[in-house]
Motif scaffolding. Structure first.
Motif, PDB file in Angstrom:
ATOM      1  N   ARG A  13      -2.733  23.434  -5.218  1.00  0.00           N
ATOM      2  CA  ARG A  13      -3.243  22.169  -5.760  1.00  0.00           C
ATOM      3  C   ARG A  13      -2.165  21.450  -6.555  1.00  0.00           C
ATOM      4  O   ARG A  13      -2.006  20.239  -6.452  1.00  0.00           O
ATOM      5  CB  ARG A  13      -4.446  22.429  -6.668  1.00  0.00           C
ATOM      6  N   TYR A  14      -1.399  22.196  -7.359  1.00  0.00           N
ATOM      7  CA  TYR A  14      -0.344  21.584  -8.163  1.00  0.00           C
ATOM      8  C   TYR A  14       0.800  21.081  -7.288  1.00  0.00           C
ATOM      9  O   TYR A  14       1.387  20.033  -7.557  1.00  0.00           O
ATOM     10  CB  TYR A  14       0.179  22.573  -9.204  1.00  0.00           C
ATOM     11  N   GLN A  17      -0.328  17.839  -5.895  1.00  0.00           N
ATOM     12  CA  GLN A  17      -0.287  16.782  -6.919  1.00  0.00           C
ATOM     13  C   GLN A  17       1.141  16.306  -7.155  1.00  0.00           C
ATOM     14  O   GLN A  17       1.396  15.112  -7.315  1.00  0.00           O
ATOM     15  CB  GLN A  17      -0.901  17.290  -8.220  1.00  0.00           C
TER      16      GLN A  17
END
Length: 165
Positions: A13-14, A17
């Protein structure tokens, strides 16, 4: 940040992002597709055939197309090409294209045979190439052939030969 992302082990997820933030600030260069320049009359014919043609205005468009200069070889060839290309329009408007063609035969007799020959040729070409990207095109042409049969532009024997092959 991109170097830091590759060095550190981060959750997916990071990573997503960070990529989204990076590409938001520094978008990749897009390759522009060159638009084909067409003459004004060709643009007009395409707009009538592919965008404006609907069930409620078939008669109006037939009137406009019948008023074209059919003695001009370029316009007559391009109009025949547009009337043959049923795959360029919305699937549910193919019936309107067949209706338009059946009405135009009263003004220009030779256009009916040219378009029917073009439809048979497109179907045969689609079967010979046998590429999955042409499946939708082939189905649109077959529907157009069926609609031409409904308007009595094609005989049943020819339709069955095409479907059998």
């Amino acid at each position: 940040m991109m170097r830091e992302k590759t060095v550190m082990t981060l959750d997916s997820r990071y990573v997503t992002q960070i990529k989204n933030a990076y590409y938001y600030v520094n978008p990749p260069e897009l390759v522009t597709v060159a638009q084909k320049e067409r003459p004004i009359m060709h643009q007009f014919i395409r707009k009538l055939s592919y965008q404006e043609l609907q069930k409620n205005n078939t008669d109006k468009i037939m009137c406009l197309i019948s008023k074209l200069d059919w003695t001009n070889k370029d316009i007559s060839i391009y109009t025949t090409k547009c009337l043959t290309g049923a795959h360029n329009m919305k699937y549910f408007n193919i019936r309107c294209l067949a209706s338009l063609l059946s009405g135009l035969v009263g003004y220009q007799e030779e256009i009916g045979t040219k378009v029917v020959d073009g439809v048979f040729e497109n179907i045969r070409l689609g079967m010979e190439v046998n590429s999955p990207k042409f499946n939708q095109r082939r189905m649109a042409q077959i529907k157009y052939l069926g609609e031409l049969y409904n308007y009595r532009m094609v005989e049943s024997a020819n339709v069955f030969k095409a479907l059998y092959s």
